[in-house]
Design an enzyme around this catalytic site. Sequence first.
Site, PDB file in Angstrom:
ATOM      1  N   VAL A  84       2.483  -2.849   1.133  1.00 15.70           N
ATOM      2  CA  VAL A  84       1.110  -2.447   1.446  1.00 15.70           C
ATOM      3  C   VAL A  84       0.340  -2.180   0.152  1.00 15.70           C
ATOM      4  O   VAL A  84      -0.857  -2.428   0.068  1.00 15.70           O
ATOM      5  CB  VAL A  84       1.078  -1.221   2.402  1.00 15.70           C
ATOM      6  CG1 VAL A  84       1.635   0.030   1.754  1.00 15.70           C
ATOM      7  CG2 VAL A  84      -0.322  -0.955   2.898  1.00 15.70           C
ATOM      8  N   ARG A 164      -3.313   5.890   5.964  1.00 18.34           N
ATOM      9  CA  ARG A 164      -2.320   5.668   7.029  1.00 18.34           C
ATOM     10  C   ARG A 164      -1.079   6.524   6.815  1.00 18.34           C
ATOM     11  O   ARG A 164      -0.627   7.249   7.707  1.00 18.34           O
ATOM     12  CB  ARG A 164      -1.920   4.175   7.059  1.00 18.34           C
ATOM     13  CG  ARG A 164      -3.001   3.237   7.569  1.00 18.34           C
ATOM     14  CD  ARG A 164      -2.589   1.795   7.375  1.00 18.34           C
ATOM     15  NE  ARG A 164      -2.582   1.442   5.972  1.00 18.34           N
ATOM     16  CZ  ARG A 164      -3.478   0.640   5.372  1.00 18.34           C
ATOM     17  NH1 ARG A 164      -4.438   0.089   6.085  1.00 18.34           N
ATOM     18  NH2 ARG A 164      -3.400   0.386   4.087  1.00 18.34           N
ATOM     19  N   ARG A 186     -11.769  10.084  -1.421  1.00 16.71           N
ATOM     20  CA  ARG A 186     -13.156   9.762  -1.733  1.00 16.71           C
ATOM     21  C   ARG A 186     -14.099  10.178  -0.604  1.00 16.71           C
ATOM     22  O   ARG A 186     -15.227  10.561  -0.838  1.00 16.71           O
ATOM     23  CB  ARG A 186     -13.286   8.266  -2.029  1.00 16.71           C
ATOM     24  CG  ARG A 186     -12.655   7.910  -3.370  1.00 16.71           C
ATOM     25  CD  ARG A 186     -12.657   6.444  -3.618  1.00 16.71           C
ATOM     26  NE  ARG A 186     -11.875   5.737  -2.609  1.00 16.71           N
ATOM     27  CZ  ARG A 186     -11.567   4.457  -2.673  1.00 16.71           C
ATOM     28  NH1 ARG A 186     -11.986   3.727  -3.675  1.00 16.71           N
ATOM     29  NH2 ARG A 186     -10.833   3.903  -1.730  1.00 16.71           N
ATOM     30  N   ARG A 245       2.552   5.825  -5.977  1.00 18.75           N
ATOM     31  CA  ARG A 245       2.961   4.997  -7.108  1.00 18.75           C
ATOM     32  C   ARG A 245       3.199   5.923  -8.302  1.00 18.75           C
ATOM     33  O   ARG A 245       2.478   6.905  -8.493  1.00 18.75           O
ATOM     34  CB  ARG A 245       1.872   3.977  -7.477  1.00 18.75           C
ATOM     35  CG  ARG A 245       1.772   2.794  -6.545  1.00 18.75           C
ATOM     36  CD  ARG A 245       2.974   1.855  -6.653  1.00 18.75           C
ATOM     37  NE  ARG A 245       2.870   0.677  -5.797  1.00 18.75           N
ATOM     38  CZ  ARG A 245       3.384   0.589  -4.561  1.00 18.75           C
ATOM     39  NH1 ARG A 245       4.048   1.606  -4.038  1.00 18.75           N
ATOM     40  NH2 ARG A 245       3.251  -0.533  -3.866  1.00 18.75           N
ATOM     41  N   GLU A 274      10.031   1.584 -13.118  1.00 15.33           N
ATOM     42  CA  GLU A 274      11.067   1.498 -12.083  1.00 15.33           C
ATOM     43  C   GLU A 274      11.979   0.329 -12.445  1.00 15.33           C
ATOM     44  O   GLU A 274      11.463  -0.758 -12.664  1.00 15.33           O
ATOM     45  CB  GLU A 274      10.435   1.278 -10.714  1.00 15.33           C
ATOM     46  CG  GLU A 274       9.664   2.508 -10.268  1.00 15.33           C
ATOM     47  CD  GLU A 274       9.070   2.409  -8.876  1.00 15.33           C
ATOM     48  OE1 GLU A 274       9.240   1.355  -8.226  1.00 15.33           O
ATOM     49  OE2 GLU A 274       8.438   3.373  -8.444  1.00 15.33           O
ATOM     50  N   HIS A 293      12.529   4.503  -5.012  1.00 19.05           N
ATOM     51  CA  HIS A 293      11.470   3.779  -4.280  1.00 19.05           C
ATOM     52  C   HIS A 293      11.988   3.204  -2.952  1.00 19.05           C
ATOM     53  O   HIS A 293      11.999   1.991  -2.749  1.00 19.05           O
ATOM     54  CB  HIS A 293      10.884   2.655  -5.154  1.00 19.05           C
ATOM     55  CG  HIS A 293       9.513   2.225  -4.728  1.00 19.05           C
ATOM     56  ND1 HIS A 293       8.554   1.766  -5.604  1.00 19.05           N
ATOM     57  CD2 HIS A 293       8.922   2.184  -3.499  1.00 19.05           C
ATOM     58  CE1 HIS A 293       7.446   1.455  -4.941  1.00 19.05           C
ATOM     59  NE2 HIS A 293       7.656   1.696  -3.644  1.00 19.05           N
ATOM     60  N   ILE A 294      12.401   4.125  -2.072  1.00 13.14           N
ATOM     61  CA  ILE A 294      12.992   3.688  -0.794  1.00 13.14           C
ATOM     62  C   ILE A 294      12.151   4.101   0.415  1.00 13.14           C
ATOM     63  O   ILE A 294      12.659   4.184   1.538  1.00 13.14           O
ATOM     64  CB  ILE A 294      14.440   4.225  -0.638  1.00 13.14           C
ATOM     65  CG1 ILE A 294      14.499   5.750  -0.853  1.00 13.14           C
ATOM     66  CG2 ILE A 294      15.383   3.512  -1.592  1.00 13.14           C
ATOM     67  CD1 ILE A 294      15.829   6.383  -0.474  1.00 13.14           C
ATOM     68  N   GLY A 295      10.867   4.369   0.177  1.00 15.68           N
ATOM     69  CA  GLY A 295       9.999   4.833   1.270  1.00 15.68           C
ATOM     70  C   GLY A 295      10.090   3.992   2.535  1.00 15.68           C
ATOM     71  O   GLY A 295      10.232   4.519   3.636  1.00 15.68           O
TER      72      GLY A 295
END
Length: 328
Positions: A84, A164, A186, A245, A274, A293-295
């Site tokens: 995404v 989201r 924002r 990030r 990473e 980074h295993i979201g």
Amino acid sequence: MKAAGKLMKVFVTRRIPQEGMKILSAAADCEVSLWDSDEPVPKAELLKGVQGAHGLLCLLSDKIDAEVLDAAGPNLKVISTLSVGFDHLAMDEIKKRGIRVGYTPDVLTDATAELTVALLLATARRLPEGVEEVKNGGWSSWKPLWLCGYGLSGSTVGVIGLGRIGMAISQRLMPFGVKRLLYSGRTAKPHAAEVNGEFVPLDTLVSESDFIVVSCSLTPETKGLCDKAFFSKMKNTAVFVNSSRGAVVNQEDLYEALSSGQIAAAGLDVTTPEPLPTNHPLLTLKNCVVLPHIGSATYSTRGVMSALSARNLLGGLQGTEMPSELTF
Ligand code: NDP
Ligand code: DGY
């Protein structure tokens, strides 16, 4: 699928889950070449692989810049990323060339929110430290203040970026008894009402939150947002969690804040770079929990992401609707 009577050429930069490969393999007149590895494609191979391609299916670890786009040449109609986040794509260059972009919003929201909550709890309640103590003999008896951490009940949570994933994290956190949910971004979000979210300036969020969760996209404005000034406004007892990030955080400043006791703890699913080198100072800290980074890493989510990215690619090649096209 034919371009002026010829096969449409597609380059896929990594082995992807079979759900997506099946869709691509079944596409008539589509010639698929793949960097057949679980490791990232070296830049030289990427530059070679994209030559003359009509479609490119890439990952967040592939930097798609002007050099890659030039190497691809004028055939390139569509880039489909298995993510995404799209901060690895040089959007200005892509726009200039009239290339369409597909991405994978929504389908990974639940998995990423779940992981973020797990990371928050693991960090706040010091789970990795506890597991380590059981293994290394540090567990001598039940002690009143040993391995104490911070609980969500009655707390104030601040979410940076109530998109989201930020919203899905909030929905999961509220049932823990969170008292106030602050968010910044924002614009105020109508959907925030569902979680009693209060839209506040970033400074208010930082200074009033017991838990800060970063779930915004990486943009020029959010790059380095969490820096020395940011951490210095946080409570000493507050826990910081980032699953967006790595570059949103200034890691030197975070190290300083964690090692000096300026903030209580940090949980990071994303870092810069990473992988994070094993000798990185952050990895020496007990109050820093780092995940690789295993979201979105559940089998089903990755399968659905793969299928969606394949469908996006085919839509772009055919010049028809893409299920998830990035509009920019
Ligand atoms: P969304 O676009 O739905 O949400 C992004 C949010 O970022 C928006 O609410 C936006 O708010 C906010 N934002 C943008 N600029 C700023 C700013 N300057 N300050 C504060 N907030 C800002 O995306 P998703 O929720 O689907 O995904 C968010 C990010 O999570 C992705 O871009 C990706 O980097 C990361 N991600 C990480 C994963 C992992 O494995 N750890 C998995 C999936 C995603 P506004 O509308 O007000 O601008
Ligand atoms: C994304 O999709 O942007 C994540 O970082 C990986 O799923």
